[in-house]
Design an enzyme around this catalytic site. Structure first.
Site, PDB file in Angstrom:
ATOM      1  CB  SER A 135      -0.862  -0.028   1.255  1.00 36.50           C
ATOM      2  OG  SER A 135      -1.570   1.173   1.396  1.00 36.50           O
ATOM      3  CE  LYS A 161      -4.573  -0.027   0.275  1.00 38.92           C
ATOM      4  NZ  LYS A 161      -5.144  -0.816   1.386  1.00 38.92           N
ATOM      5  CE  LYS A 163      -3.986   3.880   2.141  1.00 41.40           C
ATOM      6  NZ  LYS A 163      -5.178   3.291   2.760  1.00 41.40           N
ATOM      7  CG  ASP A 188      -7.731   2.210   0.605  1.00 37.81           C
ATOM      8  OD1 ASP A 188      -8.904   2.631   0.691  1.00 37.81           O
ATOM      9  OD2 ASP A 188      -7.121   1.697   1.570  1.00 37.81           O
ATOM     10  CD  GLU A 213      -8.654  -1.068   0.671  1.00 39.50           C
ATOM     11  OE1 GLU A 213      -7.694  -1.273  -0.103  1.00 39.50           O
ATOM     12  OE2 GLU A 213      -8.537  -1.104   1.902  1.00 39.50           O
ATOM     13  CG  ASP A 238     -10.361  -1.126   5.013  1.00 40.38           C
ATOM     14  OD1 ASP A 238     -10.651  -1.560   6.134  1.00 40.38           O
ATOM     15  OD2 ASP A 238      -9.264  -0.537   4.804  1.00 40.38           O
ATOM     16  CE  LYS A 262      -7.060  -2.263   6.808  1.00 41.72           C
ATOM     17  NZ  LYS A 262      -7.318  -0.801   6.728  1.00 41.72           N
ATOM     18  N   GLY A 290      -3.742  -4.072   6.195  1.00 45.91           N
ATOM     19  CA  GLY A 290      -2.720  -3.727   7.179  1.00 45.91           C
ATOM     20  C   GLY A 290      -3.039  -2.400   7.834  1.00 45.91           C
TER      21      GLY A 290
HETATM   22  O1  OSB Z   1      -7.105   1.739   4.528  1.00 42.93           O
HETATM   23  O2  OSB Z   1      -5.878   0.045   4.301  1.00 42.93           O
HETATM   24  C1  OSB Z   1      -6.082   1.144   4.813  1.00 42.93           C
HETATM   25  C2  OSB Z   1      -3.036   2.172   6.903  1.00 42.93           C
HETATM   26  C3  OSB Z   1      -3.660   2.797   7.963  1.00 42.93           C
HETATM   27  C4  OSB Z   1      -5.030   2.925   7.961  1.00 42.93           C
HETATM   28  C5  OSB Z   1      -5.777   2.407   6.910  1.00 42.93           C
HETATM   29  C6  OSB Z   1      -5.177   1.757   5.858  1.00 42.93           C
HETATM   30  C7  OSB Z   1      -3.769   1.663   5.843  1.00 42.93           C
HETATM   31  C8  OSB Z   1      -2.997   1.064   4.752  1.00 42.93           C
HETATM   32  C9  OSB Z   1      -1.634   0.552   5.118  1.00 42.93           C
HETATM   33  O3  OSB Z   1      -3.368   1.046   3.611  1.00 42.93           O
HETATM   34  C10 OSB Z   1      -1.459  -0.886   4.888  1.00 42.93           C
HETATM   35  C11 OSB Z   1      -0.191  -1.405   5.522  1.00 42.93           C
HETATM   36  O4  OSB Z   1      -0.134  -1.592   6.751  1.00 42.93           O
HETATM   37  O5  OSB Z   1       0.750  -1.664   4.785  1.00 42.93           O
HETATM   38 MG    MG Z   2      -8.226   0.527   3.179  1.00 43.94          MG
END
Ligand code: OSB
Ligand code: MG
Length: 371
Positions: A135, A161, A163, A188, A213, A238, A262, A290
């Site tokens: 991510s 992925k 953001k 995402d 996402e 999510d 998660k 994550g």
């Molecule tokens: O939306 O998946 C998410 C990190 C913090 C809060 C929300 C998200 C995330 C990530 C990080 O996308 C994923 C990772 O730990 O590598």
């Molecule tokens: Mg997410």
């Protein structure tokens, strides 16, 4: 297995690089670790609540207070044959799922260590090797993002992925696809859009994404179903999936075609297994999300990812992507093929570096029964 005491700790660890999502930029983590003392074995858990109540309403201070005043007292002094019994003892407390997960997962960890079984087997996992993706947060420039993607692809990760948010989306995806037309790519939004953006979101269909996402509100299922009918791209939920019932209603209404699991968001391993099973029974693939975890949460995510319906690469990546030095040994490493192999060692297969944790601890509190 008797739970003699529970110790809460806050450790602070700077991130190797800042992580930016649609709700802001983060440079350092405050992590709540929990250790459950159970007749000679210690089970470790990580509460994935963030520094701020932005991803969800939980944050480190609400989790700490709820664990201290309600959740730890509900289980300390109790004897249970299996870790999942703890969920029932904590059920009176509404919500606070990340706080509950820290306890339940620590007890699964303890149960695995006590039975000298690998945690992944205890959870019902079957795969010996899990698939990893990354991510990547919002960067200062698209060039910087492209450089990061290049590095992660070279490291072997199987899914990228990124953001997105209004203003950092179509232009960014366009540049990625121009350079890498074939890679497995997803995005995402962390709830950055509304139904007014349907026409805009339809343009994401050009990029052949594996999924988009959580485009809409964090607590919504119904409007995601409306949106999914307008998109060719699969929606993955999510934030909206807090338990197995949410997963069932999202699937039934057609709100998503993929689910991100998660373990903290759904309240612990037993509910995560139920979400997994609902999705499996409806032929909806899942993957492990994550929360910028330290080694404790990271190794729990690895164990969970061995369940059979984790068919897509998860946000389960190497320790070194986040930390200069992790709190486990060995650190989590990812093979050049973008996989992590699980071992047959008891517990997580990784050792907790208690000396290092002690040095990083900024507060600590132990809950024991009185008398
Ligand atoms: O939306 O998946 C998410 C990190 C913090 C809060 C929300 C998200 C995330 C990530 C990080 O996308 C994923 C990772 O730990 O590598
Ligand atoms: Mg997410």
């Amino acid at each position: 297995m008797k739970i003699e005491s529970i110790t809460l700790r806050e450790i602070q660890m700077p991130l190797v690089h800042f992580f930016e999502t649609s709700f802001g930029r983060l440079y350092s983590r405050r992590i709540l670790l929990l250790a459950a003392q159970c007749e000679g074995v210690t089970g470790w858990g990580e509460c994935v609540a963030g520094e701020d109540p932005f991803y969800s309403s939980e944050w480190i201070e609400s989790a700490w207070a709820t664990l201290k005043h309600y959740l730890a007292p509900a289980v300390v002094g109790r004897t249970m044959s299996v870790a999942c019994e703890s969920a029932g003892l904590m059920a009176k407390v509404r919500g606070h799922r990340m706080a509950k997960a820290a306890i339940e997962n620590a007890l699964w960890d303890a149960e695995a260590r006590q039975k000298r079984q690998p945690l992944w087997k205890l959870l019902g996992g079957t795969s010996r090797e899990i698939q990893c993706g990354v991510s990547i947060g919002i960067q200062d420039s698209v060039e910087q993002l492209l450089e990061k993607i290049e590095r992660e692809l070279a490291a072997g990760y199987r899914r990228i992925k990124v953001k997105v948010k209004p203003g950092w989306d179509l232009n960014v995806l366009e540049r990625i696809r121009a350079r890498w037309p074939e890679i497995v790519l997803s995005c995402d939004a962390n709830s950055a859009y509304t139904l007014d953006d349907v026409e805009h979101l339809r343009k994401f269909d050009r990029f052949n994404l594996l999924m988009i996402e959580q485009p809409l509100w964090n607590d919504d299922i119904y409007y995601h179903a409306r949106l999914q009918r307008e998109l060719r791209t699969a929606i993955c939920l999510d934030e909206s999936i807090g338990n197995a019932r949410d997963a069932a209603s999202a699937i039934e209404t057609g709100a998503c075609r993929i689910v991100n699991i998660k373990v903290g968001r759904v309240g612990g391993f037993s509910e995560a297994k139920r979400v997994h099973d609902v999705c499996l029974n409806n032929n909806i693939p899942v993957w492990c999300g994550g929360m910028l975890e330290s080694g404790v949460g990271r190794t729990h995510n690895i164990a969970l990812s061995t369940l059979q319906n984790f068919r897509l690469p998860g946000d389960v990546s190497a320790s070194k992507r986040y930390w200069k030095e992790d709190i486990i040994e060995p650190e989590v490493e990812v093979s050049p093929q973008g996989t992590i192999a699980v071992s047959d060692e008891p517990g997580t297969g990784y050792r907790i570096r208690e000396d290092r944790i002690e040095k990083l601890t900024v507060r600590k509190e132990t809950i024991t029964t009185v008398g």
